[in-house]
Design a protein around this motif. Structure first.
Motif, mmCIF file in Angstrom:
data_model
loop_
_atom_site.group_PDB
_atom_site.id
_atom_site.type_symbol
_atom_site.label_atom_id
_atom_site.label_comp_id
_atom_site.label_asym_id
_atom_site.label_seq_id
_atom_site.Cartn_x
_atom_site.Cartn_y
_atom_site.Cartn_z
ATOM 1 N N ARG A 88 0.836 -1.206 0.000
ATOM 2 C CA ARG A 88 0.000 0.000 0.000
ATOM 3 C C ARG A 88 0.867 1.251 0.000
ATOM 4 O O ARG A 88 0.561 2.234 -0.687
ATOM 5 N N VAL A 89 1.950 1.237 0.755
ATOM 6 C CA VAL A 89 2.856 2.383 0.813
ATOM 7 C C VAL A 89 3.591 2.559 -0.517
ATOM 8 O O VAL A 89 3.734 3.681 -1.026
ATOM 9 N N ILE A 90 4.042 1.442 -1.099
ATOM 10 C CA ILE A 90 4.824 1.520 -2.335
ATOM 11 C C ILE A 90 3.971 1.914 -3.532
ATOM 12 O O ILE A 90 4.320 2.807 -4.318
ATOM 13 N N HIS A 91 2.818 1.262 -3.683
ATOM 14 C CA HIS A 91 2.010 1.440 -4.893
ATOM 15 C C HIS A 91 0.820 2.379 -4.723
ATOM 16 O O HIS A 91 0.206 2.775 -5.708
ATOM 17 N N ARG A 92 0.485 2.697 -3.468
ATOM 18 C CA ARG A 92 -0.664 3.575 -3.191
ATOM 19 C C ARG A 92 -1.912 3.115 -3.947
ATOM 20 O O ARG A 92 -2.571 3.888 -4.652
ATOM 21 N N GLN A 93 -2.205 1.846 -3.824
ATOM 22 C CA GLN A 93 -3.354 1.276 -4.519
ATOM 23 C C GLN A 93 -4.663 1.670 -3.846
ATOM 24 O O GLN A 93 -4.695 2.028 -2.663
ATOM 25 N N LYS A 94 -5.732 1.596 -4.610
ATOM 26 C CA LYS A 94 -7.053 1.837 -4.047
ATOM 27 C C LYS A 94 -7.416 0.703 -3.098
ATOM 28 O O LYS A 94 -7.003 -0.437 -3.274
ATOM 29 N N THR A 95 -8.209 1.033 -2.098
ATOM 30 C CA THR A 95 -8.600 0.040 -1.107
ATOM 31 C C THR A 95 -9.575 -0.961 -1.706
ATOM 32 O O THR A 95 -10.607 -0.587 -2.260
ATOM 33 N N GLN A 96 -9.223 -2.236 -1.637
ATOM 34 C CA GLN A 96 -10.145 -3.309 -2.000
ATOM 35 C C GLN A 96 -10.762 -3.807 -0.702
ATOM 36 O O GLN A 96 -10.076 -4.365 0.149
ATOM 37 N N TRP A 97 -12.053 -3.600 -0.548
ATOM 38 C CA TRP A 97 -12.672 -3.776 0.759
ATOM 39 C C TRP A 97 -12.629 -5.212 1.258
ATOM 40 O O TRP A 97 -12.438 -5.447 2.447
ATOM 41 N N LEU A 98 -12.763 -6.164 0.359
ATOM 42 C CA LEU A 98 -12.712 -7.555 0.809
ATOM 43 C C LEU A 98 -11.314 -7.899 1.330
ATOM 44 O O LEU A 98 -11.160 -8.553 2.371
ATOM 45 N N LYS A 99 -10.287 -7.429 0.606
ATOM 46 C CA LYS A 99 -8.914 -7.669 1.062
ATOM 47 C C LYS A 99 -8.652 -6.935 2.378
ATOM 48 O O LYS A 99 -8.010 -7.485 3.290
ATOM 49 N N PHE A 100 -9.164 -5.716 2.492
ATOM 50 C CA PHE A 100 -8.972 -4.942 3.720
ATOM 51 C C PHE A 100 -9.635 -5.631 4.915
ATOM 52 O O PHE A 100 -9.057 -5.717 6.001
ATOM 53 N N ILE A 101 -10.850 -6.152 4.710
ATOM 54 C CA ILE A 101 -11.562 -6.850 5.785
ATOM 55 C C ILE A 101 -10.812 -8.111 6.188
ATOM 56 O O ILE A 101 -10.674 -8.427 7.384
ATOM 57 N N GLU A 142 -7.672 -15.415 6.164
ATOM 58 C CA GLU A 142 -6.741 -15.831 5.112
ATOM 59 C C GLU A 142 -7.489 -16.385 3.906
ATOM 60 O O GLU A 142 -7.127 -16.113 2.754
ATOM 61 N N ALA A 143 -8.552 -17.146 4.153
ATOM 62 C CA ALA A 143 -9.352 -17.680 3.047
ATOM 63 C C ALA A 143 -9.987 -16.548 2.246
ATOM 64 O O ALA A 143 -10.013 -16.576 1.005
ATOM 65 N N LEU A 144 -10.493 -15.522 2.925
ATOM 66 C CA LEU A 144 -11.070 -14.360 2.243
ATOM 67 C C LEU A 144 -10.004 -13.617 1.441
ATOM 68 O O LEU A 144 -10.275 -13.106 0.355
ATOM 69 N N LEU A 145 -8.793 -13.557 1.990
ATOM 70 C CA LEU A 145 -7.697 -12.883 1.292
ATOM 71 C C LEU A 145 -7.369 -13.604 -0.015
ATOM 72 O O LEU A 145 -7.169 -12.963 -1.058
ATOM 73 N N ILE A 146 -7.320 -14.914 0.033
ATOM 74 C CA ILE A 146 -7.071 -15.702 -1.177
ATOM 75 C C ILE A 146 -8.184 -15.486 -2.193
ATOM 76 O O ILE A 146 -7.941 -15.313 -3.391
ATOM 77 N N TYR A 147 -9.419 -15.461 -1.694
ATOM 78 C CA TYR A 147 -10.576 -15.241 -2.573
ATOM 79 C C TYR A 147 -10.522 -13.856 -3.211
ATOM 80 O O TYR A 147 -10.841 -13.697 -4.396
ATOM 81 N N SER A 148 -10.073 -12.868 -2.448
ATOM 82 C CA SER A 148 -10.033 -11.492 -2.964
ATOM 83 C C SER A 148 -8.982 -11.313 -4.044
ATOM 84 O O SER A 148 -9.056 -10.361 -4.832
ATOM 85 N N GLU A 149 -8.016 -12.207 -4.102
ATOM 86 C CA GLU A 149 -6.939 -12.082 -5.082
ATOM 87 C C GLU A 149 -7.280 -12.721 -6.429
ATOM 88 O O GLU A 149 -6.449 -12.758 -7.323
ATOM 89 N N ARG A 150 -8.515 -13.171 -6.568
ATOM 90 C CA ARG A 150 -8.944 -13.697 -7.873
ATOM 91 C C ARG A 150 -8.920 -12.609 -8.924
ATOM 92 O O ARG A 150 -8.510 -12.835 -10.069
ATOM 93 N N ASP A 151 -9.359 -11.414 -8.539
ATOM 94 C CA ASP A 151 -9.522 -10.339 -9.509
ATOM 95 C C ASP A 151 -8.324 -9.408 -9.597
ATOM 96 O O ASP A 151 -8.243 -8.580 -10.498
ATOM 97 N N SER A 152 -7.420 -9.523 -8.610
ATOM 98 C CA SER A 152 -6.250 -8.626 -8.654
ATOM 99 C C SER A 152 -5.049 -9.330 -8.079
ATOM 100 O O SER A 152 -5.153 -10.037 -7.077
ATOM 101 N N GLN A 153 -3.928 -9.163 -8.665
ATOM 102 C CA GLN A 153 -2.678 -9.722 -8.175
ATOM 103 C C GLN A 153 -1.767 -8.566 -7.818
ATOM 104 O O GLN A 153 -1.583 -7.630 -8.579
ATOM 105 N N VAL A 154 -1.227 -8.644 -6.588
ATOM 106 C CA VAL A 154 -0.378 -7.557 -6.124
ATOM 107 C C VAL A 154 0.892 -7.504 -6.953
ATOM 108 O O VAL A 154 1.505 -8.509 -7.222
#
Length: 297
Positions: free
Chosen positions: A114-127, A285-297
């Motif tokens: 987040r500090v390096i790329h200043r990406q927009k908040t993805q709420w599922l990943k944030f939760i 952790e399971a939600l985090l994996i699920y949230s990465e379907r649409d975006s890869q850091v």
């Protein structure tokens, strides 16, 4: 071809679980709490087997240039911190609690990205990150056998794991394969841990270790080193055939399997609140994996 991926995944899970159980057995049951020697032995055997496998053509490894090796040294420092602090923490914490704290490495890597790329908040990943962090913060409050030192080493471990994950992504331009990166890590670790073994008191203490002549101890140490190398090969093989998301699923399943089986192998002290922390962390952790379907850091 799909069945081959499943077989590779199952092999990875098997080696993952047995590797952690073997390390836990040597560190906790046999009480060999000398991480510079234990991890130095593992990385030495890993380096020998990896270089030998490359020489025989069993794995693909190119010649590592001096500039590439020097560029990777910060990652090797983090790797040493990861395995040294991880050994300290694993020797003091039950496996379910160790993995619950280790999950916070996702929080570390998330904050750095987040500090390096200043990406927009993805709420599922944030939760999901908040759930993981919430569980780790509350776990020490409910741990029936709270070990202050174990938790401090776990914080060092998860910090190094999270930072190493970021370093791997940010320095892909170095053009080193996973095996070449690990070869540098192994060689650097052997050198650094060998130098540190006497100042830390591990070498004098190990020479007086009661089980030093024990057949069980020798078998455990040899098996741990071999399993560490096999886990590396299984990891590289699995990553090469799967997306980041699916690779994360196999790691998640392996950790859950290890946590489920650990009470049958080791003495685990758990109560309802601490168990809830473990469950919430892995739901996160399971939600985090699920949230990465649409975006890869």
């Amino acid at each position: 071809m799909q069945w081959r991926r499943h077989i590779t995944g199952l092999a990875f899970s098997l080696v993952f679980v047995v590797s952690y159980f073997t390390n836990k057995f040597v560190l906790s049951v046999l009480k060999f709490t000398y991480p510079t020697l234990f991890q130095g032995w593992q990385t030495f055997i890993g380096a020998v087997l990896l270089l030998l496998s490359g020489k025989l053509g069993w794995v693909e490894m190119s010649r590592i240039t001096r500039s590439a090796a020097l560029s990777w040294l910060p990652g090797s420092f983090l790797f040493v911190g990861n395995i040294y602090a991880g050994s300290r923490a694993l020797s003091r914490l039950d496996i379910p609690f160790f993995f619950t704290l280790q999950n916070c490495s996702h929080v570390v890597s998330y904050m750095i990205f987040r500090v390096i790329h200043r990406q927009k908040t993805q709420w599922l990943k944030f939760i999901s990150v908040c759930l993981v962090l919430f569980s780790a913060i509350n776990l020490p409050l409910y741990d029936p056998q709270f070990d202050h030192s174990g938790y401090l080493w776990a914080v060092c471990h998860l910090s190094c794991v999270g930072a190493y994950s970021v370093f791997q992504v940010q320095y892909k331009s170095i053009n080193l394969s996973d095996l070449e990166q690990q070869c540098i890590n192994y060689l650097f670790s052997v050198l650094l841990l060998a130098i540190a073994s006497h100042p830390t008191g591990d070498l004098p203490g190990a020479l007086e270790f009661p089980s030093l002549q024990s057949h069980t101890f020798h078998c455990g140490c040899c098996l741990s080193a071999l399993l560490g190398f096999l886990l590396l090969l299984a990891t590289v093989k699995l990553k090469s055939g799967l997306s980041l998301e699916h690779f994360g699923v196999w790691i998640f399943l392996s950790k859950v399997t290890a946590m489920f089986l650990s009470p049958f192998i080791f003495s685990v002290s758990v109560n309802a609140p601490s168990l809830l922390c473990v469950v919430i962390s892995h739901v996160g952790e399971a939600l985090l994996i699920y949230s990465e379907r649409d975006s890869q850091v």
